[in-house]
Motif scaffolding. Sequence first.
Motif, mmCIF file in Angstrom:
data_model
loop_
_atom_site.group_PDB
_atom_site.id
_atom_site.type_symbol
_atom_site.label_atom_id
_atom_site.label_comp_id
_atom_site.label_asym_id
_atom_site.label_seq_id
_atom_site.Cartn_x
_atom_site.Cartn_y
_atom_site.Cartn_z
ATOM 1 N N ASN A 17 90.379 -42.352 60.452
ATOM 2 C CA ASN A 17 90.585 -43.789 60.637
ATOM 3 C C ASN A 17 89.536 -44.396 61.566
ATOM 4 O O ASN A 17 89.056 -45.518 61.334
ATOM 5 N N LEU A 18 89.176 -43.664 62.618
ATOM 6 C CA LEU A 18 88.116 -44.149 63.505
ATOM 7 C C LEU A 18 86.787 -44.240 62.785
ATOM 8 O O LEU A 18 85.995 -45.167 63.009
ATOM 9 N N LEU A 19 86.546 -43.288 61.888
ATOM 10 C CA LEU A 19 85.304 -43.320 61.111
ATOM 11 C C LEU A 19 85.289 -44.526 60.176
ATOM 12 O O LEU A 19 84.245 -45.168 59.988
ATOM 13 N N VAL A 20 86.449 -44.840 59.580
ATOM 14 C CA VAL A 20 86.546 -46.022 58.727
ATOM 15 C C VAL A 20 86.192 -47.283 59.519
ATOM 16 O O VAL A 20 85.459 -48.153 59.051
ATOM 17 N N LEU A 21 86.701 -47.383 60.735
ATOM 18 C CA LEU A 21 86.435 -48.551 61.564
ATOM 19 C C LEU A 21 84.982 -48.607 62.026
ATOM 20 O O LEU A 21 84.343 -49.663 61.979
ATOM 21 N N SER A 22 84.456 -47.469 62.484
ATOM 22 C CA SER A 22 83.089 -47.444 63.011
ATOM 23 C C SER A 22 82.049 -47.617 61.918
ATOM 24 O O SER A 22 80.899 -47.969 62.196
ATOM 25 N N HIS A 23 82.455 -47.391 60.683
ATOM 26 C CA HIS A 23 81.547 -47.506 59.539
ATOM 27 C C HIS A 23 80.917 -48.898 59.473
ATOM 28 O O HIS A 23 79.704 -49.044 59.259
ATOM 29 N N ARG A 24 81.720 -49.940 59.643
ATOM 30 C CA ARG A 24 81.237 -51.312 59.440
ATOM 31 C C ARG A 24 80.864 -52.034 60.736
ATOM 32 O O ARG A 24 80.311 -53.136 60.679
ATOM 33 N N LEU A 25 81.185 -51.439 61.881
ATOM 34 C CA LEU A 25 80.975 -52.141 63.147
ATOM 35 C C LEU A 25 79.502 -52.375 63.493
ATOM 36 O O LEU A 25 79.122 -53.514 63.821
ATOM 37 N N PRO A 26 78.622 -51.355 63.449
ATOM 38 C CA PRO A 26 77.226 -51.596 63.844
ATOM 39 C C PRO A 26 76.530 -52.684 63.015
ATOM 40 O O PRO A 26 75.850 -53.549 63.600
ATOM 41 N N PRO A 27 76.672 -52.709 61.681
ATOM 42 C CA PRO A 27 75.995 -53.769 60.922
ATOM 43 C C PRO A 27 76.469 -55.176 61.266
ATOM 44 O O PRO A 27 75.656 -56.096 61.393
ATOM 45 N N VAL A 28 77.805 -55.368 61.411
ATOM 46 C CA VAL A 28 78.285 -56.722 61.675
ATOM 47 C C VAL A 28 77.840 -57.183 63.060
ATOM 48 O O VAL A 28 77.493 -58.365 63.250
ATOM 49 N N VAL A 29 77.814 -56.285 64.032
ATOM 50 C CA VAL A 29 77.332 -56.650 65.368
ATOM 51 C C VAL A 29 75.833 -56.969 65.322
ATOM 52 O O VAL A 29 75.371 -57.959 65.913
ATOM 53 N N ALA A 30 75.074 -56.155 64.599
ATOM 54 C CA ALA A 30 73.621 -56.339 64.535
ATOM 55 C C ALA A 30 73.242 -57.650 63.859
ATOM 56 O O ALA A 30 72.382 -58.397 64.353
ATOM 57 N N VAL A 31 73.881 -57.950 62.733
ATOM 58 C CA VAL A 31 73.505 -59.170 62.014
ATOM 59 C C VAL A 31 73.958 -60.407 62.783
ATOM 60 O O VAL A 31 73.240 -61.422 62.816
ATOM 61 N N ALA A 32 75.122 -60.340 63.447
ATOM 62 C CA ALA A 32 75.575 -61.472 64.252
ATOM 63 C C ALA A 32 74.628 -61.712 65.425
ATOM 64 O O ALA A 32 74.261 -62.865 65.716
ATOM 65 N N ALA A 33 74.219 -60.630 66.088
ATOM 66 C CA ALA A 33 73.287 -60.761 67.212
ATOM 67 C C ALA A 33 71.932 -61.279 66.742
ATOM 68 O O ALA A 33 71.303 -62.119 67.410
ATOM 69 N N SER A 34 71.471 -60.792 65.601
ATOM 70 C CA SER A 34 70.182 -61.209 65.063
ATOM 71 C C SER A 34 70.161 -62.711 64.786
ATOM 72 O O SER A 34 69.219 -63.410 65.140
ATOM 73 N N ILE A 35 71.223 -63.202 64.139
ATOM 74 C CA ILE A 35 71.283 -64.628 63.813
ATOM 75 C C ILE A 35 71.443 -65.468 65.082
ATOM 76 O O ILE A 35 70.845 -66.547 65.218
ATOM 77 N N ALA A 36 72.229 -64.970 66.046
ATOM 78 C CA ALA A 36 72.436 -65.705 67.291
ATOM 79 C C ALA A 36 71.136 -65.837 68.084
ATOM 80 O O ALA A 36 70.879 -66.873 68.716
ATOM 81 N N ILE A 37 70.317 -64.790 68.023
ATOM 82 C CA ILE A 37 69.087 -64.787 68.819
ATOM 83 C C ILE A 37 67.961 -65.557 68.140
ATOM 84 O O ILE A 37 67.265 -66.361 68.759
ATOM 85 N N SER A 38 67.768 -65.292 66.836
ATOM 86 C CA SER A 38 66.601 -65.854 66.153
ATOM 87 C C SER A 38 66.946 -66.854 65.053
ATOM 88 O O SER A 38 66.046 -67.487 64.501
ATOM 89 N N GLY A 39 68.220 -66.985 64.725
ATOM 90 C CA GLY A 39 68.598 -67.902 63.662
ATOM 91 C C GLY A 39 68.378 -67.357 62.269
ATOM 92 O O GLY A 39 68.546 -68.079 61.275
ATOM 93 N N ARG A 40 68.011 -66.107 62.159
ATOM 94 C CA ARG A 40 67.776 -65.473 60.852
ATOM 95 C C ARG A 40 68.129 -64.000 60.943
ATOM 96 O O ARG A 40 68.401 -63.470 62.024
ATOM 97 N N VAL A 41 68.113 -63.346 59.802
ATOM 98 C CA VAL A 41 68.410 -61.918 59.759
ATOM 99 C C VAL A 41 67.125 -61.135 59.961
ATOM 100 O O VAL A 41 66.137 -61.319 59.235
ATOM 101 N N ASP A 42 67.108 -60.266 60.949
ATOM 102 C CA ASP A 42 65.975 -59.386 61.206
ATOM 103 C C ASP A 42 66.222 -58.077 60.461
ATOM 104 O O ASP A 42 67.095 -57.289 60.828
ATOM 105 N N TYR A 43 65.445 -57.830 59.404
ATOM 106 C CA TYR A 43 65.665 -56.648 58.569
ATOM 107 C C TYR A 43 65.412 -55.344 59.313
ATOM 108 O O TYR A 43 66.051 -54.324 59.033
ATOM 109 N N ASP A 44 64.476 -55.365 60.259
ATOM 110 C CA ASP A 44 64.205 -54.145 61.028
ATOM 111 C C ASP A 44 65.425 -53.739 61.854
ATOM 112 O O ASP A 44 65.762 -52.555 61.963
ATOM 113 N N ILE A 45 66.098 -54.745 62.434
ATOM 114 C CA ILE A 45 67.314 -54.456 63.196
ATOM 115 C C ILE A 45 68.415 -53.948 62.265
ATOM 116 O O ILE A 45 69.157 -53.020 62.602
ATOM 117 N N LEU A 46 68.490 -54.534 61.070
ATOM 118 C CA LEU A 46 69.516 -54.108 60.116
ATOM 119 C C LEU A 46 69.315 -52.668 59.666
ATOM 120 O O LEU A 46 70.279 -51.934 59.462
#
Length: 407
Positions: free
Chosen positions: A142-171
């Motif tokens: 169950n923890l693996l199921v949860l951790s599976h999607r957490l890094p991408p959603v945090v990364a894309v939210a941070a990327s858009i918040a910082i630069s206003g766009r999706v940074d593919y390298d961060i993704l």
Amino acid sequence: MTVGAAGTRRVASLALGRVGSRVVSSLMLGVSLLLIARGTTVDGFGHFMTAYTVGIIVGLAVGFGAPTRILQIGVRDSELAGGLFAVHTFLVTVVSVIACVTVAISGAGTVVLVGVVFAIGDTVQNYAQAHLTARDRQWAANLLVLSHRLPPVVAVAASIAISGRVDYDILIVAYTVPVALGVFAPIADASRAAWRRRHDAFRGSSGYWVYSLAAVIPQLQIPLLALVTVPEVVGEFSLATRVIGPITLLTASLSAVLVPELARRADDPADFAALYRFSMRISAAYLGVVVVAAWPAAMLVVGAAGAQYADAVGLVFATVVAAGIAAFGQAANSVLLAVGKASLSASAIIAGAVVGLSVLLVCGTMLNGGWLWVAPVLTQVTTMVMLVRFARPVVRAPREPSTEVMS
């Protein structure tokens, strides 16, 4: 082990735990994809999702059914479980390296590479989650199921918040984290002896491999419909088929828990049959709830989608009901998977898919898109009837896993 009150509580609690983790995981996936779509061009998002879809299909092809087979074999043979992990990881790694190098050399762009890494992560995660479940490491799964999607959603939210766009390298980095987690989570079972079981990992996997590939066939519905009817009809059908994701959460969660639990009881016909009847009652109750809620859900979906989809209410209603029928058939499907008869499950899925595709072809070419609602219902009724029929003799006399050999 008996399927009394304690046994039913265990299965129910495990299923609820998996449903909860999958709900949260699905929400994170939906948010991350929505943010990626908003933070990139339509063309770029199309390339991203195309690369992901192709990658998932390739992952299923090279995975030789291991993510499903481990649910059955992992409860009986820890060394073979390690062998399945070792071979699956080796094959996926080889293909992944080839795919990434090919994308880099071809100049397809970073967005395509992100889609490929996304698919690699889902491929190894699907196996790892099943492996931990089969080995009765439920909380870890169950923890693996949860951790599976957490890094991408945090990364894309941070990327858009910082630069206003999706940074593919961060993704790329973010989607690499689930890959690493999926590889390392089951690694405790990969002893040196595991690799010596590499040949055994293929023996008995043919039915599971076909079963995994059979799941791809329903994905042909929209492309086929696009060839024979107008785009408006395709859009309505696409909407209907995309809204059933939440309905399948319970289905997938119950199956993931039920297969290893049934496999543990294969030596006790009474316990095996009792657990099957319990799962059938849960599935029947769920089907009833889905049917009752189908029409209000259809109205809600169409209302949210806009007035242009007003004619799709009946189609959405039928698709939701069909998803409930599919959920009802999962108890029988789990029985077949638990005793190594995945080929029977595959034949039922393929038969239902062929029926559905045939109905779509007729409706699109001869009825101008009318009566499309029949296709999803007939697909799932055909599959469910065959699954239940195949499961009946197995429930009466569970047997050890068959020895299908990969050809």
